[in-house]
Scaffold this motif. Structure first.
Motif, PDB file in Angstrom:
ATOM      1  N   PHE A   1       0.841  -1.203   0.000  1.00  0.00           N
ATOM      2  CA  PHE A   1       0.000   0.000   0.000  1.00  0.00           C
ATOM      3  C   PHE A   1       0.870   1.244   0.000  1.00  0.00           C
ATOM      4  O   PHE A   1       1.829   1.347   0.778  1.00  0.00           O
ATOM      5  CB  PHE A   1      -0.927   0.026   1.215  1.00  0.00           C
ATOM      6  CG  PHE A   1      -1.823   1.231   1.256  1.00  0.00           C
ATOM      7  CD1 PHE A   1      -2.998   1.263   0.511  1.00  0.00           C
ATOM      8  CD2 PHE A   1      -1.472   2.345   2.008  1.00  0.00           C
ATOM      9  CE1 PHE A   1      -3.807   2.385   0.530  1.00  0.00           C
ATOM     10  CE2 PHE A   1      -2.278   3.470   2.019  1.00  0.00           C
ATOM     11  CZ  PHE A   1      -3.451   3.487   1.273  1.00  0.00           C
TER      12      PHE A   1
ATOM     13  N   THR B   1      -1.818   1.468   9.377  1.00  0.00           N
ATOM     14  CA  THR B   1      -2.106   1.358   7.941  1.00  0.00           C
ATOM     15  C   THR B   1      -2.574  -0.059   7.596  1.00  0.00           C
ATOM     16  O   THR B   1      -3.533  -0.240   6.838  1.00  0.00           O
ATOM     17  CB  THR B   1      -0.854   1.701   7.120  1.00  0.00           C
ATOM     18  OG1 THR B   1      -0.448   3.042   7.421  1.00  0.00           O
ATOM     19  CG2 THR B   1      -1.132   1.593   5.627  1.00  0.00           C
TER      20      THR B   1
ATOM     21  N   ASN C   1      -6.512  -1.162   6.439  1.00  0.00           N
ATOM     22  CA  ASN C   1      -6.725  -1.798   5.137  1.00  0.00           C
ATOM     23  C   ASN C   1      -7.563  -3.069   5.240  1.00  0.00           C
ATOM     24  O   ASN C   1      -8.028  -3.590   4.228  1.00  0.00           O
ATOM     25  CB  ASN C   1      -5.379  -2.123   4.486  1.00  0.00           C
ATOM     26  CG  ASN C   1      -4.882  -1.001   3.588  1.00  0.00           C
ATOM     27  OD1 ASN C   1      -5.385  -0.785   2.497  1.00  0.00           O
ATOM     28  ND2 ASN C   1      -3.898  -0.256   4.081  1.00  0.00           N
TER      29      ASN C   1
ATOM     30  N   ALA D   1     -10.530   2.402   5.225  1.00  0.00           N
ATOM     31  CA  ALA D   1      -9.221   2.209   4.590  1.00  0.00           C
ATOM     32  C   ALA D   1      -8.681   3.548   4.090  1.00  0.00           C
ATOM     33  O   ALA D   1      -9.432   4.395   3.600  1.00  0.00           O
ATOM     34  CB  ALA D   1      -9.345   1.230   3.428  1.00  0.00           C
TER      35      ALA D   1
ATOM     36  N   ARG E   1      -3.428   0.290  -3.673  1.00  0.00           N
ATOM     37  CA  ARG E   1      -3.432  -0.981  -2.962  1.00  0.00           C
ATOM     38  C   ARG E   1      -3.190  -2.125  -3.935  1.00  0.00           C
ATOM     39  O   ARG E   1      -3.874  -2.247  -4.955  1.00  0.00           O
ATOM     40  CB  ARG E   1      -4.772  -1.169  -2.244  1.00  0.00           C
ATOM     41  CG  ARG E   1      -4.883  -2.380  -1.343  1.00  0.00           C
ATOM     42  CD  ARG E   1      -6.248  -2.452  -0.684  1.00  0.00           C
ATOM     43  NE  ARG E   1      -6.497  -1.270   0.123  1.00  0.00           N
ATOM     44  CZ  ARG E   1      -7.265  -0.253  -0.247  1.00  0.00           C
ATOM     45  NH1 ARG E   1      -7.867  -0.270  -1.444  1.00  0.00           N
ATOM     46  NH2 ARG E   1      -7.441   0.793   0.538  1.00  0.00           N
TER      47      ARG E   1
END
Length: 592
Positions: free
Chosen positions: A11, A58, A62, A68, A73
């Protein structure tokens, strides 16, 4: 069976400046997550730990699409083998995924107040269910069952604004559980809870996991009571999962490679490791990772002593230091926020002198933050007097309240220019404080786009850049890792040594026991006890360190892992008929 599986998740955040003409310039140069893969079986309790800003939040965000972060991604996130990020062109899949997100993936945030959206406790429990279109009869049944399980019947009809921090966090967890999720994600849920509330919260988490079989994925910097509950411990470094295994196994690996994360490990394990390094006879088949196991192991080293009749070693009180001038004094303070409301501070008296390095502790809602506001004169008491000498600066409980500009550097400049003769001097001071706080890498980032720990550092930099005489800190260790806590402690000691007065309101008892000089307990709006850290913490049973709870029956006055190691060394030398003195100047041997 796997409830959660992550495959090669990478990500990358978008830049704070937003979209540019060059599409390649939209994203940050460095991914926040690098090919992360992990799986979690149904009902597992998994703890994720790592340094501040390593990517923990993070990763957790996600896993829940509705919260998110924005960015690019790559990879897969699967719940029960099905992607939670389906092709948006398939409307049916998207609708089903949104329901799965809301119903099956629970999420509890760090700040209890930020997650509450309604005015009444029972409204909060019903809110998610109503949005899912659950039948009213079922909603009433779920509320009753949830309130009974969590023990919140007595405050079911209270206003959410009137709840303590511990009650708010418990309500957030209860609201999530009323949806009957398959997995609960907790992002530093203990950060703003006092030790008693934190223990109660973790006890409920354990019940949910053990009795209900609900999977738990949790991250926190206060790992003393968290790691012993875990089935697995994951270590994250620089956006990658570097270790994955049973807690004791991972703790041993961290100790063997002398990793900075060793400071985050439970006091029982750190004590065991330190003592084993100086005494090979202390090695046990299984390393202790909680207070109970640590106490059993430690006392087994002194079986010939009866811990109920005599203690092997007694720590001395702190060496007295000459007090400086009074810089801030509160005398007989009474304060309430509303004219007809309850008093928050009641006959509160307190003073700070040059060189003081003091912590104030107490439960949520006892008036600690209010006391700081009174000292800073942000609010005025209706009785009593506050007097101060020199400049007083305050680090607020929520660091985001201190940011008004779009980058960290601009926020610092805004403060610096008001205390410098010209812009050049202000710029030099900003560069100096950025280097001092080790946040040069985030100078150009938006304060809301950095981790909680980085926000804490940036906010503290804004306090220190003014060169105040009195430094008031509201939860300064919230969101930061143990390694940086040690650096923060060194900074605070240097400030106190230079004649500043430092006062930290904190729930972090381990930090207080390790690094502060003096301590005061605030209860029901007034100071109930104060003195050296050793005097106050060893007199307490609940508001005390894990090291004190582990060693109190054997050694008197130990409040840290280092204390126990020194006590052990001296006691063993005394047994061998050798004269011994501790290695540090803070302690002296004394038979009881």
């Amino acid at each position: 069976m796997e409830v959660l599986k992550i495959r090669d998740l990478t990500f990358t955040y978008t830049k704070a400046s937003g979209i540019t003409d060059d599409e390649k310039d939209v994203f940050a140069e460095k991914p926040a997550l690098h090919n992360v893969s992990l799986s979690m079986d149904d009902g597992e309790f998994v703890v994720l730990c790592g340094r501040s800003a390593c990517g923990k939040t993070t990763l957790l965000r996600n896993i829940k699409p509705s919260i998110a972060p924005f960015g690019r991604r790559e990879g897969e996130v699967l719940l029960w083998g099905r992607s939670i990020y389906p092709d948006n062109s398939r409307a049916g899949d998207k609708e089903q995924t949104e329901r799965t997100d809301a119903e099956k993936i629970g999420y509890v945030f760090q700040d209890p107040a930020n997650q509450i959206v309604t005015d009444k406790v029972w409204h909060e429990l019903a809110f998610g269910l109503e949005n899912l279109g659950i039948d009213r009869t079922v909603i009433r049944s779920r509320i009753a069952e949830t309130a009974g399980f969590f023990g919140i019947e007595s405050w079911l009809y209270k206003n959410t604004a009137d709840l303590s921090g511990g009650q708010k966090q418990l309500l957030n967890l209860a609201s999530v559980m009323s949806m009957q999720p398959d997995i609960i994600i907790l992002d530093e849920p203990l950060a703003q809870l006092d030790p008693v509330s934190a223990s109660e919260f973790m006890a409920v988490i354990r019940r949910i996991n053990r009795e209900n079989g609900t999977g738990i994925l949790m991250t926190d910097h206060r790992l003393e009571d968290v790691i012993p509950m875990a089935d697995r411990l994951l270590i994250m470094e620089d956006g990658r999962i570097t270790e994955d295994g049973e807690p004791e196994e991972i703790c041993r690996k961290i100790a063997e490679r002398e990793d900075d994360l060793f400071l985050s490990m439970p006091a029982a394990f750190r004590t065991y490791t330190d003592i084993c390094r100086v005494d090979r006879n202390a090695v046990a088949e299984k390393a202790p990772i909680d207070v109970r196991a640590g106490r059993v192991w430690l006392e087994s080293m002194f079986r010939e002593h009866d811990p109920h009749r005599s203690r092997v070693y007694e720590m001395s009180g702190e060496k007295g230091t000459e007090k400086g001038d009074v810089l801030l004094k509160c005398k007989d303070i009474w304060f309430r926020y509303d004219k007809n409301g309850e008093d928050i501070l009641k006959d509160f008296s307190f003073e700070l002198r040059r060189g003081d390095l003091c912590a104030v502790m107490g439960g949520n809602g006892t008036g600690k933050t209010t006391a700081l506001k009174v000292m800073k004169e942000l609010v005025r008491p209706y009785r009593g007097k506050v007097s101060s000498e020199g400049k007083v600066s305050l680090l607020m409980q929520d660091p985001r309240d201190m940011f008004a500009e779009e980058t960290v550097e601009k926020n610092l400049m805004r403060v610096a220019v008001t205390h410098a003769e010209n812009k050049e001097d202000a710029a030099d001071r900003v560069n100096e404080i950025l280097a001092f706080m080790e946040i040069e890498d985030i100078r150009g980032k938006h304060p809301y786009d950095i981790s909680g720990g980085q926000q804490q550092k940036a906010a503290l930099a804004m306090v220190l850049i003014t060169d105040p005489d009195v430094i008031l800190l509201d939860e300064p260790t919230k969101g930061i890792d143990a390694f940086y806590k040690r650096k923060l402690a060194k900074t605070l000691k240097e400030l106190a040594g230079n004649g500043k007065a430092v006062l930290a309101v904190t729930h972090d008892i381990e930090f207080c026991g390790e690094y502060m000089d003096e301590c005061a307990m605030l209860f029901d709006g007034k100071i109930t006890s104060s003195g050296s850290v050793r005097e106050v913490l060893t007199a307490n049973r609940f508001y005390t360190t894990a090291a004190a709870r582990m060693s109190g029956r054997l050694f008197k006055g130990t409040v840290s892992a280092e204390d126990i190691k020194q006590a052990y060394i001296v006691a063993k030398k005394k047994e061998a008929g050798q004269e011994a003195a501790p290695e540090t100047g803070r302690q002296t041997g004394k038979d009881e």
